[in-house]
Design a protein around this motif. Structure first.
Motif, short mmCIF file in Angstrom:
data_model
loop_
_atom_site.label_atom_id
_atom_site.label_comp_id
_atom_site.label_asym_id
_atom_site.label_seq_id
_atom_site.Cartn_x
_atom_site.Cartn_y
_atom_site.Cartn_z
N GLU A 1 2.57 15.98 18.13
CA GLU A 1 1.22 15.97 18.69
C GLU A 1 1.26 16.03 20.22
N ILE A 2 2.21 15.35 20.82
CA ILE A 2 2.36 15.39 22.27
C ILE A 2 2.80 16.79 22.70
N ARG A 3 3.72 17.38 21.93
CA ARG A 3 4.15 18.76 22.25
C ARG A 3 3.00 19.74 22.09
N GLU A 4 2.08 19.47 21.18
CA GLU A 4 0.90 20.33 21.03
C GLU A 4 0.03 20.27 22.29
N VAL A 5 -0.12 19.10 22.88
CA VAL A 5 -0.85 18.99 24.15
C VAL A 5 -0.11 19.78 25.22
N GLN A 6 1.22 19.71 25.23
CA GLN A 6 2.01 20.47 26.20
C GLN A 6 1.80 21.97 25.99
N ARG A 7 1.78 22.42 24.73
CA ARG A 7 1.54 23.84 24.45
C ARG A 7 0.14 24.25 24.92
N TRP A 8 -0.86 23.40 24.66
CA TRP A 8 -2.22 23.67 25.11
C TRP A 8 -2.23 23.86 26.63
N PHE A 9 -1.54 23.00 27.35
CA PHE A 9 -1.46 23.09 28.80
C PHE A 9 -0.74 24.38 29.21
N ASP A 10 0.40 24.65 28.58
CA ASP A 10 1.19 25.84 28.92
C ASP A 10 0.41 27.13 28.70
N GLU A 11 -0.45 27.17 27.70
CA GLU A 11 -1.26 28.36 27.42
C GLU A 11 -2.26 28.66 28.55
N ARG A 12 -2.60 27.66 29.31
CA ARG A 12 -3.60 27.81 30.36
C ARG A 12 -3.01 28.09 31.73
N VAL A 13 -1.69 27.95 31.85
CA VAL A 13 -1.05 28.15 33.14
C VAL A 13 0.18 29.03 32.95
#
Length: 137
Positions: A102-114
């Motif tokens: 779940e934490i890595r999913e937040v990281q992926r969400w962030f990475d998709e935006r930058v």
């Protein structure tokens, strides 16, 4: 600065949502990550405070809750009987492992935006802000 605050708040809110699913506060998660980083060794309270992202005014009570849940163990230092050392338990490690996807999913969400190049630039800018970076040219 306002944009930085808003962006940081959004990322933190998403991590806090993951923490809430596991009956943790953001600061609890932060302490567990700090202790996982030095596992199997531990840290005294003062070291934990220095490493926290958002030092709590009552870290002792925060750690007490983790001890009560069996996620952290508190022992007396062999070198200085006045010092208490905190270590993450197997249950604490297991909880972080379960939270990992779940934490890595937040990281992926962030990475998709930058974009990748912007992530490196953003990281350099942030490091400059909190380390007193001086631009060499």
């Amino acid at each position: 600065m306002l944009n930085l605050f808003v962006a940081a708040a959004e990322v933190r809110r998403r991590v806090e949502q993951v923490c809430e699913k596991h009956d943790l506060q953001f600061s609890h998660h932060n302490v567990l990550r700090i202790l996982r980083g030095v596992h199997p060794e531990g840290h005294p309270r003062c070291e934990i405070i220095e490493r926290m992202l958002d030092p709590s005014p009552d870290v002792t009570r925060l750690i007490d809750k983790l001890v009560d849940r069996g996620l952290v163990r508190r022992t007396t230092s062999d070198e200085d009987r006045r010092m208490t050392i905190h270590t993450i338990t197997a249950d604490g490690l297991d909880l972080l492992e379960r939270m990992g996807p779940e934490i890595r999913e937040v990281q992926r969400w962030f990475d998709e935006r930058v974009a990748d190049r912007d992530l490196q630039h953003l990281s350099r800018i942030c490091e400059g802000i909190y380390t007193g970076f001086q631009d060499d040219g």
